[in-house]
Write an enzyme that holds these catalytic residues in place. Structure first.
Site, PDB file in Angstrom:
ATOM      1  CG  ASP A  94      -1.800   1.169   1.372  1.00 55.70           C
ATOM      2  OD1 ASP A  94      -1.702   2.078   0.520  1.00 55.70           O
ATOM      3  OD2 ASP A  94      -2.601   1.200   2.327  1.00 55.70           O
ATOM      4  CD  GLU A 105      26.542   4.913   6.845  1.00 59.63           C
ATOM      5  OE1 GLU A 105      26.403   3.705   7.044  1.00 59.63           O
ATOM      6  OE2 GLU A 105      25.895   5.796   7.436  1.00 59.63           O
ATOM      7  CB  CYS A 140      24.032   8.624  10.058  1.00 67.02           C
ATOM      8  SG  CYS A 140      23.258   7.495   8.916  1.00 67.02           S
ATOM      9  CB  SER A 165      18.020   0.530  13.799  1.00 63.40           C
ATOM     10  OG  SER A 165      16.920   0.843  12.967  1.00 63.40           O
ATOM     11  CG  HIS A 171      20.136  10.583  11.482  1.00 62.24           C
ATOM     12  ND1 HIS A 171      20.583  10.823  10.198  1.00 62.24           N
ATOM     13  CD2 HIS A 171      19.935   9.239  11.570  1.00 62.24           C
ATOM     14  CE1 HIS A 171      20.656   9.667   9.549  1.00 62.24           C
ATOM     15  NE2 HIS A 171      20.267   8.697  10.364  1.00 62.24           N
ATOM     16  CE  LYS A 221       8.680   5.274  14.195  1.00 57.73           C
ATOM     17  NZ  LYS A 221       7.428   4.726  14.676  1.00 57.73           N
ATOM     18  CG  ASN A 265      19.185   7.630   5.588  1.00 58.91           C
ATOM     19  OD1 ASN A 265      19.797   8.666   5.880  1.00 58.91           O
ATOM     20  ND2 ASN A 265      19.276   6.520   6.296  1.00 58.91           N
ATOM     21  CB  SER A 309      23.723   2.663  12.976  1.00 60.72           C
ATOM     22  OG  SER A 309      22.345   2.874  12.870  1.00 60.72           O
TER      23      SER A 309
END
Ligand code: HMG
Length: 417
Positions: A29, A81, A113, A206, A247, A256, A300, A333
């Site tokens: 979707d 990276e 990152c 993560s 970030h 979030k 990203n 990370s």
């Protein structure tokens, strides 16, 4: 002593895909990608574009648009990276392409990152130590985020570079280096083994690692701020920020993170259905969401993601935010993280007019999902010696710097500067 960002710009590869088309092709979707993750488009690098060409394009644009004398730069750091060599850093190619002085330190920094933020920290300390003697630092974040077709990470890919000039003339943003907060902990949330072009992620874990690192880094920032100002730790320090940047691996992640920030400030967990949730959403719409428009269209770009959001803020809100503090959160990370802040400079609104993000994004070309899948397959071969996949004519790409493949074990670049 003052230190901060004097100039900023960014570069993206030639191609992008539409996230609705990608979702449809995957039988998902489209609302999941567009609303669930917040991604509308995704930049994709062709086999003729790598982290050298992206970094160099951003650096060239910065020098030209802001009229910077290359000889004023005595430090260039590329955070990435997506290295192109185990030994030779991207910075040495970029140093040559930008025609920087040989009286210059040039190196590459890696921590997922967080790389560019590490570069900024080094540049800031160098300038504040007064050993820079008026010279400037060029910090470039350059990455190609790839998880591969049909993986949960696929809609959170992207590619691009952000170039920033750090100096004692912070015409856009002045840092507040006394109040940084950082956090590190060994976690396997996201990684890319040396044999793989594509990253692996324990996706949901993560997200938890990111949020935990945010809480810890912000807590240290508050301790530093409070001890400097003689305030107690209960003070709602967050209310001093007119905007909050994060970030951005995908847009919903910033939401979030901002919810976590609000919960820390209010000292309680906020859930949908509570009146506090509505006021959190309102706050998110005014202090965070307006700065995520570029991230939603580029995807990203790993270490550049936070700074793409900063560019968005400076371009759209410099006038409104002049003289005000903003917060920034960088997460790499693995993991290491930093919460820091800066003051938007009154001069920013006139200076940033030089660059139009819309113009940069408008120069991209949308490609079909079939072409994107071919591009992923052929890009996987692009770093092999004598692989014949990086011919710009095959891909119809042009630009000031292009990768032409590796011949005689040496990377070849075309330059039309
Ligand atoms: P997933 O499991 O496929 O997705 O992977 P999901 O089921 O969690 O759904 C995502 C969201 O869409 C959810 O929203 C769903 O409810 C919603 P949430 O509940 O979280 O608010 N959703 C829908 N919404 C509307 N209509 C629908 C619908 N269906 C679902 N029909 C995941 C998502 C992010 C885990 C995956 O893409 C992934 O693994 N990405 C890579 C890892 C990553 O980005 N991690 C972020 C934190 S770590 C980090 O930021 C560092 C990093 O940048 C690397 C570095 O440091 O170098 C990644």
């Amino acid at each position: 002593m003052r230190v901060g960002i004097e100039a900023i710009t960014f570069a993206v590869p030639k191609f992008y895909v539409d996230m609705t088309e990608l979702a449809e092709r995957r039988g998902i979707d489209p609302a999941k990608f567009v609303h669930g993750l917040g991604q509308v488009e995704m930049s994709v690098a062709s086999p003729c574009e790598d982290t050298v060409t992206l970094a160099a394009s951003a650096g060239l644009k910065l020098i030209q648009k802001y009229n910077i004398d290359p000889n004023s730069i005595s430090l260039i750091v590329v955070g990435t990276e997506t290295a192109v060599d185990h030994s030779k850093p991207i910075s040495s190619h970029v140093h040559e392409i930008l025609n920087l002085s040989s009286k210059c330190r040039a190196f590459e920094v890696k921590h997922a990152c967080y790389g560019a933020t590490a570069g900024i920290a080094i540049a800031t300390d160098w300038i504040m130590s007064r050993r820079a003697k008026g010279k400037k630092a060029l910090v470039i974040a350059s990455d190609i985020a790839r998880y591969g077709a049909n993986t949960p990470g696929e809609p959170t890919q992207g590619a691009g570079a952000v170039a920033m000039l750090i100096s004692d003339e912070p015409k856009l943003l002045e840092f507040e280096p006394n109040y940084q907060g950082y956090f590190s902990s060994q976690v396997m949330d996201f990684w890319r083994p040396t044999y793989s072009k594509e990253a692996f992620a324990d996706g949901h874990f993560s997200i938890q690692c990111y949020l935990n690192a945010f809480a810890e880094a912000y807590s240290m920032y508050k301790e530093n701020f409070s001890s400097e100002h003689g305030e107690d730790l209960q003070t709602k320090i967050g209310s001093r920020f007119a905007a909050d940047l994060y970030h951005v691996p995908f847009v919903k992640m910033a939401q979030k993170a901002h919810q976590k920030f609000t919960e820390i400030e209010q000292g309680k967990v906020i859930e949908k259905g509570m009146p506090e949730y509505d006021s959190f959403l309102q706050d998110f719409s005014s202090r965070v969401a307006p700065n995520l428009k570029l991230n939603a269209r580029v995807g990203n770009i790993y270490t550049g993601s936070l700074y793409l959001s900063l560019f968005n803020l400076l371009e759209a809100k410099s006038e409104e935010l002049a003289g005000k503090a903003i917060s920034m959160f960088s997460y790499g990370s693995g993991c290491t993280a930093e919460f820091f802040s800066g003051i938007v400079m009154p001069s920013a609104k006139d200076i940033i007019k030089n660059i139009s993000s819309e113009e940069i994004l408008r120069s991209r070309i949308k490609i079909s999902i079939e072409r994107y899948e071919r591009l992923l397959r052929e890009s996987a071969l692009a770093d092999y010696n004598d692989a014949d996949v990086s011919n710009p004519d095959h891909w119809d790409v042009s630009g000031p710097v292009l990768y032409l493949g590796t011949k005689d074990h040496r990377r070849q670049y075309s330059m039309s500067i």
